[in-house]
Design an enzyme around this catalytic site. Sequence first.
Site, mmCIF file in Angstrom:
data_model
loop_
_atom_site.group_PDB
_atom_site.id
_atom_site.type_symbol
_atom_site.label_atom_id
_atom_site.label_comp_id
_atom_site.label_asym_id
_atom_site.label_seq_id
_atom_site.Cartn_x
_atom_site.Cartn_y
_atom_site.Cartn_z
ATOM 1 N N ASP A 1 7.764 17.200 -9.919
ATOM 2 C CA ASP A 1 8.121 15.766 -9.997
ATOM 3 C C ASP A 1 9.018 15.447 -11.196
ATOM 4 O OD1 ASP A 1 6.899 14.743 -7.720
ATOM 5 O OD2 ASP A 1 5.017 14.299 -8.738
ATOM 6 N N LYS B 1 -2.920 14.171 -7.377
ATOM 7 C CA LYS B 1 -2.212 15.094 -8.269
ATOM 8 C C LYS B 1 -3.019 15.478 -9.503
ATOM 9 C CE LYS B 1 2.247 13.606 -6.634
ATOM 10 N NZ LYS B 1 3.537 12.994 -6.884
HETATM 11 P P1 NAP Z 1 -1.784 8.285 -8.723
HETATM 12 O O1 NAP Z 1 -1.949 9.590 -9.397
HETATM 13 O O2 NAP Z 1 -2.875 7.777 -7.841
HETATM 14 O O3 NAP Z 1 -1.483 7.202 -9.891
HETATM 15 C C1 NAP Z 1 -1.417 5.849 -9.641
HETATM 16 C C2 NAP Z 1 -0.985 5.097 -10.909
HETATM 17 O O4 NAP Z 1 -0.693 3.760 -10.522
HETATM 18 C C3 NAP Z 1 -2.062 5.026 -11.982
HETATM 19 O O5 NAP Z 1 -1.447 4.970 -13.235
HETATM 20 C C4 NAP Z 1 -2.770 3.703 -11.652
HETATM 21 O O6 NAP Z 1 -3.330 3.071 -12.792
HETATM 22 C C5 NAP Z 1 -1.595 2.868 -11.179
HETATM 23 N N1 NAP Z 1 -2.001 1.848 -10.230
HETATM 24 C C6 NAP Z 1 -2.564 2.025 -9.002
HETATM 25 N N2 NAP Z 1 -2.755 0.838 -8.408
HETATM 26 C C7 NAP Z 1 -2.319 -0.102 -9.279
HETATM 27 C C8 NAP Z 1 -2.289 -1.531 -9.252
HETATM 28 N N3 NAP Z 1 -2.723 -2.209 -8.185
HETATM 29 N N4 NAP Z 1 -1.782 -2.187 -10.322
HETATM 30 C C9 NAP Z 1 -1.338 -1.499 -11.407
HETATM 31 N N5 NAP Z 1 -1.369 -0.150 -11.496
HETATM 32 C C10 NAP Z 1 -1.858 0.535 -10.448
HETATM 33 O O7 NAP Z 1 -0.479 8.253 -7.795
HETATM 34 P P2 NAP Z 1 0.853 9.160 -7.923
HETATM 35 O O8 NAP Z 1 0.682 10.394 -7.126
HETATM 36 O O9 NAP Z 1 1.255 9.256 -9.324
HETATM 37 O O10 NAP Z 1 1.900 8.266 -7.080
HETATM 38 C C11 NAP Z 1 2.315 6.996 -7.536
HETATM 39 C C12 NAP Z 1 3.482 6.515 -6.684
HETATM 40 O O11 NAP Z 1 4.656 7.257 -6.943
HETATM 41 C C13 NAP Z 1 3.240 6.617 -5.174
HETATM 42 O O12 NAP Z 1 3.760 5.475 -4.566
HETATM 43 C C14 NAP Z 1 4.051 7.801 -4.755
HETATM 44 O O13 NAP Z 1 4.488 7.733 -3.413
HETATM 45 C C15 NAP Z 1 5.222 7.699 -5.722
HETATM 46 N N6 NAP Z 1 5.853 9.009 -5.921
HETATM 47 C C16 NAP Z 1 7.114 9.208 -5.448
HETATM 48 C C17 NAP Z 1 7.718 10.422 -5.653
HETATM 49 C C18 NAP Z 1 9.100 10.655 -5.143
HETATM 50 O O14 NAP Z 1 9.483 11.800 -5.015
HETATM 51 N N7 NAP Z 1 9.857 9.623 -4.904
HETATM 52 C C19 NAP Z 1 7.075 11.463 -6.309
HETATM 53 C C20 NAP Z 1 5.802 11.218 -6.781
HETATM 54 C C21 NAP Z 1 5.198 9.982 -6.560
HETATM 55 P P3 NAP Z 1 -4.819 3.394 -13.317
HETATM 56 O O15 NAP Z 1 -4.696 4.625 -14.185
HETATM 57 O O16 NAP Z 1 -5.221 2.179 -14.070
HETATM 58 O O17 NAP Z 1 -5.656 3.645 -12.087
#
Ligand code: NAP
Length: 311
Positions: free
Chosen positions: A128, A92
């Site tokens: 979102d 994203k």
């Molecule tokens: P993203 O842009 O890759 O962001 C990931 C975030 O999680 C970053 O802040 C990262 O921290 C942190 N993170 C990753 N691995 C971690 C770990 N092992 N321990 C602690 N923090 C960690 O991903 P995203 O697109 O925002 O998605 C995140 C989640 O939300 C996914 O599971 C997605 O499926 C879910 N989601 C759901 C919906 C829905 O409609 N329900 C919508 C959007 C997203 P750093 O900055 O330190 O790397």
Amino acid sequence: MKKRHTTERYTLADLENWREAARDVDPPIRLGVFGDPVAHSLSPQIQNAALKQCDIGMQYARFHIRANELRSALRFLRELDFIGVNLTVPHKIAGFAQIDDADERANRTGAVNTIRLRDKKLIGSNTDGEGFLRAIRSEFSVDVRDLRVMILGAGGGSGHAVAWQCALENCERLVLVNRTLEKANALVERLRPSFAGPRVLGPVARLEAVPWDEAALRAQLADIDLIVNATPLGMNPSDLSPVPARLLAPHHMVFDAVYGSSKTSLLRAADEAGARGANGLLMLLHQGALAFSSWFDREAPIEAMRVALVL
Ligand code: NAP
């Protein structure tokens, strides 16, 4: 004619050779989601239900696109007759830098979850934040503007969208937590003007970033109503809860953006602490309905989409 199902996963190699890869697919694939991982995504389920309900003769598919493949995938997409795509984890924020134009929401959050194609140009938007808002209202019967909110994973694409939505709503208090603290600090600086107004809250700051450690979380959680997990922790059944049950209390509302068939580790911790919890299915539904509207300039058939999720 052979028909292939949209549960199938396509790859960058398929996009490169799309006419051949999609030759036998009927109705044709004109929409999809790019992610890594992507197998878990329920977006095809809701979007295909919406397309069917509206008698639109096209399909929505999953594309397994790795972080280092996004630029090429978007380049191929420009040449194809797609309506648009969704971007999910981890694309994203990177996607925002690779589109041709962005609407106000995408510009504000610096993250894109929905792209529509217009004259070979990629136009980004972000649904979102609004999806989150609607999900919180229906899951907990509360409005974000009245809440003290903590976001775990504030450095990611969904974390940014949720944080900006909280700022737009002028919520009572916002605490940003991120594994890489600098990203949360940077976001605090951008959000600061939205929290300049006075509110009677006692000694705690209205807006702050804190490191991801137990002492910092414990110190904050007494002054928090809603905890949002915007990290991927919980997608894997063996993931530990991002917040242990011992830090949660019955007054907390716990919203896990992760969704799946079984309870995530965070929602199990919420149960153990006697707190209310909800997973990300309703956020998925609402952000998906808003994406559908942006692609087709019409209202989404939300009930058909809801039924597809068996909600
Ligand atoms: P993203 O842009 O890759 O962001 C990931 C975030 O999680 C970053 O802040 C990262 O921290 C942190 N993170 C990753 N691995 C971690 C770990 N092992 N321990 C602690 N923090 C960690 O991903 P995203 O697109 O925002 O998605 C995140 C989640 O939300 C996914 O599971 C997605 O499926 C879910 N989601 C759901 C919906 C829905 O409609 N329900 C919508 C959007 C997203 P750093 O900055 O330190 O790397």
